[in-house]
Design an enzyme around this catalytic site. Sequence first.
Site, PDB file in Angstrom:
ATOM      1  NE  ARG A   1      -2.587   1.591   3.460  1.00 19.61           N
ATOM      2  CZ  ARG A   1      -2.171   0.965   4.699  1.00 19.61           C
ATOM      3  NH1 ARG A   1      -2.333  -0.287   4.640  1.00 19.61           N
ATOM      4  NH2 ARG A   1      -1.544   1.726   5.493  1.00 19.61           N
TER       5      ARG A   1
ATOM      6  CE1 TYR B   1     -17.985  12.672 -13.863  1.00 19.58           C
ATOM      7  CE2 TYR B   1     -16.966  12.428 -11.853  1.00 19.58           C
ATOM      8  CZ  TYR B   1     -17.691  11.891 -12.670  1.00 19.58           C
ATOM      9  OH  TYR B   1     -17.816  10.531 -12.694  1.00 19.58           O
TER      10      TYR B   1
ATOM     11  CG  ASP C   1     -10.491  17.403 -13.484  1.00 15.06           C
ATOM     12  OD1 ASP C   1     -10.019  16.921 -14.337  1.00 15.06           O
ATOM     13  OD2 ASP C   1     -11.379  16.960 -12.656  1.00 15.06           O
TER      14      ASP C   1
ATOM     15  CE  LYS D   1     -13.662   9.601 -17.159  1.00  9.72           C
ATOM     16  NZ  LYS D   1     -14.629   8.966 -17.380  1.00  9.72           N
TER      17      LYS D   1
HETATM   18  C1  LIG Z   1     -13.391  15.920 -15.420  1.00  7.65           C
HETATM   19  C2  LIG Z   1     -13.336  14.578 -14.556  1.00  7.65           C
HETATM   20  N1  LIG Z   1     -12.666  14.718 -13.524  1.00  7.65           N
HETATM   21  C3  LIG Z   1     -12.648  13.399 -12.808  1.00  7.65           C
HETATM   22  C4  LIG Z   1     -13.402  12.294 -13.116  1.00  7.65           C
HETATM   23  C5  LIG Z   1     -13.419  11.014 -12.259  1.00  7.65           C
HETATM   24  O1  LIG Z   1     -12.583  10.086 -12.817  1.00  7.65           O
HETATM   25  P1  LIG Z   1     -12.806   8.373 -12.792  1.00  7.65           P
HETATM   26  O2  LIG Z   1     -14.232   7.933 -13.335  1.00  7.65           O
HETATM   27  O3  LIG Z   1     -11.753   7.835 -13.213  1.00  7.65           O
HETATM   28  O4  LIG Z   1     -12.877   8.084 -11.151  1.00  7.65           O
HETATM   29  C6  LIG Z   1     -14.027  12.468 -14.402  1.00  7.65           C
HETATM   30  C7  LIG Z   1     -14.899  11.155 -14.900  1.00  7.65           C
HETATM   31  O5  LIG Z   1     -15.581  11.376 -15.876  1.00  7.65           O
HETATM   32  C8  LIG Z   1     -14.156  13.798 -15.032  1.00  7.65           C
HETATM   33  O6  LIG Z   1     -14.710  13.654 -16.190  1.00  7.65           O
END
Ligand SMILES: Cc1ncc(COP(=O)(O)O)c(C=O)c1O
Length: 377
Positions: A54, A107, A176, A201
């Site tokens: 971990r 998000y 982000d 993504k």
């Molecule tokens: C802009 C953004 N940040 C964070 C996330 C979260 O990612 P995850 O689905 O890998 O937890 C997403 C998911 O769609 C996202 O679009």
Amino acid sequence: MKHSRGGTVTSEGTRAIHAGHPPVRPGGPFTDGPVFASTFHMSGDPDGPYQYGRFANPTWTALETALADLEGAAAAVSFGSGMAAVSGALLALAQPGHTIVLPADGYPATRTVGTHLADRGVTVRHVRTDTAALAAAVPDADLVWLETPSNPGLDVCDIPAIAELAHRHGALVAVDNTLATPLGQLPLALGADLSVASGTKALTGHSDVLLGYVASADPALGDRIRAWRTMTGGIPGPMEAWLAHRSLATLHLRVDRQTQNATALAELLSAHPGVADVRYPGLPGDPAHVLATRQMRRPGCIVVFTLPDADTAQRFLAALDLVAEATSFGGVHSIAERRGRWPGDDIPAGFVRFSAGCEDTPDLLADVTQALDKALG
Ligand SMILES: Cc1ncc(COP(=O)(O)O)c(C=O)c1O
């Protein structure tokens, strides 16, 4: 960068291929395999980089070295998903009594983490992705969280301007960077303190891995976030970390093709009389275009647009042949969805989020054209 094959490499595509990999050695592979280990042999007092699964793992180290290189960071910390990275950064940094700014139009799960922080004595302000609105909120803030381009509206805010103002007021700035990837935008070079992303993504791009990371300009901030991950356990599996690292070698090829496809798609949709409010930061005339051109190197894979109503949007999605109806974005396969099927976004019922993949452009355009014809009659 002095890359592992020798010589100084500055171009990003070449760096994406070599970053984090060991120098080639006679009889050795080009990519070391994943290390599956919950514990490591260690005698006496805790010593060495690898002690318990971990805390650290050599496969994470290789991936994190690559991510730090591509993001221009002092440190990168990988997580088991984007939300593990987002919540890790927010929970590690926001203290009771602090004020944080979160995107009102980003998000939705990030705002949900904000509600948990609010329950624990953090003041949370939701501000839309707009430079002036954010600048007005900065003076009271301890942490400003940007999502630019925003998901799903694709608005863009001025990272250097907000970072400069935030630093004058003693606040940290996190961006982000999920949509852009480090080949599309370098938040740390633009002045942010943290670049946080879902690697699920475009970064990994094959719709087969969940991953996240936080890249930090300051090693001490990176240590805080790493300590948080060690304690809370939001770690990636070695296989996921290895798959993610392997995917980086084609990142520049994938994002270039996605950009080409997204641009062609945005142009086609903009010229179509049945389609409204097409947004793509790469499209001249888009409200985000000027700013995106200034701070982004590639405008990304997502195009959004609005069909007359939810039924028309569903008919369009059902009529697509090559493009699958699915949530998420950034993969090699083009996908699309009616975003209003999920709660949380302030969007019209016929709003479609389209993620351009890596198919040959004429095939993609032909599929979208025939599906629009069927949906709009
Ligand atoms: C802009 C953004 N940040 C964070 C996330 C979260 O990612 P995850 O689905 O890998 O937890 C997403 C998911 O769609 C996202 O679009």
